[in-house]
Design an enzyme around this catalytic site. Sequence first.
Site, PDB file in Angstrom:
ATOM      1  CD  GLU A 249      40.850  34.056  36.888  1.00 57.90           C
ATOM      2  OE1 GLU A 249      40.410  33.953  35.728  1.00 57.90           O
ATOM      3  OE2 GLU A 249      40.118  34.297  37.863  1.00 57.90           O
TER       4      GLU A 249
ATOM      5  CD  GLU B  37      41.882  35.821  31.914  1.00 59.79           C
ATOM      6  OE1 GLU B  37      41.828  35.431  33.099  1.00 59.79           O
ATOM      7  OE2 GLU B  37      40.875  36.198  31.277  1.00 59.79           O
TER       8      GLU B  37
HETATM    9  N1  B3K Z   1      37.651  33.996  35.560  1.00 59.81           N
HETATM   10  C1  B3K Z   1      37.389  33.538  34.219  1.00 59.81           C
HETATM   11  C2  B3K Z   1      35.945  33.306  33.939  1.00 59.81           C
HETATM   12  C3  B3K Z   1      35.460  31.991  34.340  1.00 59.81           C
HETATM   13  C4  B3K Z   1      34.048  31.753  33.872  1.00 59.81           C
HETATM   14  C5  B3K Z   1      33.499  30.504  34.409  1.00 59.81           C
HETATM   15  N2  B3K Z   1      32.167  30.200  33.913  1.00 59.81           N
HETATM   16  C6  B3K Z   1      37.961  34.453  33.202  1.00 59.81           C
HETATM   17  C7  B3K Z   1      38.138  35.846  33.613  1.00 59.81           C
HETATM   18  O1  B3K Z   1      37.231  36.573  33.929  1.00 59.81           O
HETATM   19  O2  B3K Z   1      39.253  36.270  33.690  1.00 59.81           O
HETATM   20 ZN    ZN Z   2      38.503  37.912  34.994  1.00 58.68          ZN
END
Ligand code: B3K
Ligand code: ZN
Length: 877
Positions: A273, A307
């Site tokens: 995101e 996202e």
């Molecule tokens: N925030 C990211 C995930 C990141 C993972 C890092 N190892 C995607 C999500 O949950 O939207």
């Molecule tokens: Zn997320």
Amino acid sequence: MKDAQPKTIYLKDYREPAYWIDRTELEITLDEDSSTVEATLHVRLNEAQYSADKPLPALELQGVDLKLEAVWIDGETAAEARYQCLQDGLRVTAPAPLFELRTRCTIEPQNNTSLEGLYKSNGMFCTQCEAEGFRKITYYLDRPDVMSVFSCRINADKERYPILLSNGNETGRGDLDSGRHWVQWHDPFPKPAYLFALVGGDLQHVSDQFVTRSGRAVTLQLFTEPRNIGKCDHAIDSLKRAMRWDEEVYGREYDLDIFMIVAVDHFNMGAMENKGLNIFNSSCVLASPDTATDSSFQRIEAIVAHEYFHNWSGNRVTCRDWFQLSLKEGFTVFRDAEFSADMNSRSVKRIEDVSLLRTAQFAEDAGPMAHPVRPEAYMEISNFYTLTVYEKGAEVVRMIHHLLGADAFRKGSDLYFERHDGQAATVEEFVSAMEEASGVDLGQFRRWYEQAGTPRVEVTDRYDPEANSYTLSFTQSCPSTPGQKEKQPLHIPIAVGLLDDSGANVLPETTRLLNLTQTQQNFTFEGVTARPVPSLLRGFSAPVKLSYEYSDAQLAFLMANDSDGFNRWDACQQLCVRVLQRMAKHYLSGTPMEVDRILTAAFSQLLNAPVTDHAALESMLVLPAEAYLAEISDVVEVEANHAAREALANHLSAAFEPEFERLYQLSQLEGEYQPSASHMGCRSLKNAALAYLARASDRGIELAEQQYHLANNMTDRFRALAVLVHSEREAAEARSANSLNEFYNKFKNDPQVIELWLSVQASCQRKGALARVKALIQHDAFDSGNPNKLRSLIGVFCSQNTTGFHGGEGEGYRFLADQVIELDKRNPQIAARLIIPLTRWRKYPVARQQKMLEQLQRIFAQTLSADLYEVVSKSLQ
Ligand code: B3K
Ligand code: ZN
């Protein structure tokens, strides 16, 4: 590789940083051999923690795999005594409470196989910084509570990398000598480094526009390699629906003038995101009817929304530290689940989510890595992007929604966003906002964030015909988990309905929400004129294992009559589970596996009723997964579960061939493919019917072959292929091989379709599964540097192909260990994910346990990444 024994980080040790970084100016020069990163940090002492009058603390920046070239402090070259290169960072002696630090480092993105930091995918530069990837780009305070205003100037060869992107708005561009160019970006919203992104490549894009409810026009762009440009429409449509939904349901508008998405083939997870510049795994964003299945279309809609929703729940309000990860992830998963429920069938979405929770999250809660939704300690944060943090975290938010009601929940979320906008917040602050806005006491409820393990709720009942009263008695408990022996009672919202013998709801409000707060608690319903059948935990109102001694007949009754769609499905599942467990016992004792008549009768009623909701009917035809049967067993009997499930499916197919034929025919669609909920429902029912028909007779195999060739979309084509590949019938053998070849030749240039091709073979439980998987590893279609390929082949084989993985003398275990040992050197995050099936060794009979342990110990004897070390060491404790 990190130290053999990585250190543990504790929530209780959280301290604010000694310095803030108000502004971050990056100048990144992309090149083939090495890229250069010049970072100017405007550093300010955190005066809430340190006095400017006392000796200043050192500035301790994180940095990994960086080659430091130069350091400037306040514009002057820094004397070497002013800074010190550490193993994983840089220590700088601060000249004043406020100063400017400039560093120049070189990095080698083309050799970065961890896919964390800046790396290359198919010749394109891209980044992944969450959680701790930014430190692989430059020295920084790489922690989410340090929020900074970023600008980024990218400089690269113009022909190879005509597109240069970063967060925020483009503020300038120009040409340089020798065929190079630069583009400058500025993001006005302060953000932590994990939301930084950069892309450089030869990309094309589709463009669209969204007008926010306050009338601002936002440009939407999706960038891909030129060959995929025809696969962008669905993601863009999904994005616009998500933007509108967030305005309507949460009152949240988008804040920049542009929102960009980039598709990349090499990506460790689904998507990221980054502010204004989301980066997606190609398989989670690109779709066309010819190349993507309905499940992909739905997954894309959900992930694009997820996202996008992070722009508020994650970016505008971010996490103070990584222990708070569920603050953004649990909340955002809840938001995307509600969005998907509104766009499609609400009960089917709930069924899918609960199935995942019950099979995979409950297994995590019962395994060696069990942790609370807000963990208290970790060695490697990448290991905590788990189903517990995401899915159970979303269930916790859903329970808050139940307890507050929709209106008060919205007031709570408004308060949370307004109060913490531009801040790095905590789970406690989220719960407090919900509490303050609603007046509901969530004191005891907070334990959901602190206690690991899946609670059990046992229910008994008593009917008093004299008093016309009906009492439900609940007892709650929770098994111990690593490091948490004792558990406190939780506040569990339990939605209950009561059915009379005609199947009508007895309660005037249809469903009542009971607040179970004590270990043992009774609830009495007055004015109940006959003993009802309870419909418990409607809509799965809490993530618990609830048990009540239903008779088989009561389950069949609920399956036919419950007004709650989720509970109708669950009654069907539980009835099937009972029958399967009895059959598995017979298998083990060598007696014939018979199917109870009551189940056959219940299916007869189900299959002969008029079809009102295709998708809901389909979900009832899917028998409980082997993974679910495993999760609810004390000792997993792989072959028995598989044999029972096969026998039950074969029995239903033989008993109801005409019904499946009728459903197959009535679900045919005319005309062009549409990814609408109703068309997807038809296709799913049709293909479930086809799978049963192909078990019943060779005619079903012929139908599958015909459908494979005539299909005008990937859903029908792939489901038919799966039927042929998975069939045990002789008539399918040659057809399966031919179709697999044909499919490969047709789609070999499309990586997403090849992932399907690998996964359908990896999950095939016919004899010789491991040999087939080993052969596929050598195939051109496989690429061990691409996480999607690893997941489709090795991941699917080890987690879904139960008989293949656990069969023989432990060859499957050795195979996985070999793969993971190799992979850990290149991509530790993926290695630590793939190993999980082996870490569940305690669930298996002793002989298997030993073979699994042998492999875990073999892995443990190697020099491991922190990621793999944590998972393997915890599984051996
Ligand atoms: N925030 C990211 C995930 C990141 C993972 C890092 N190892 C995607 C999500 O949950 O939207
Ligand atoms: Zn997320």
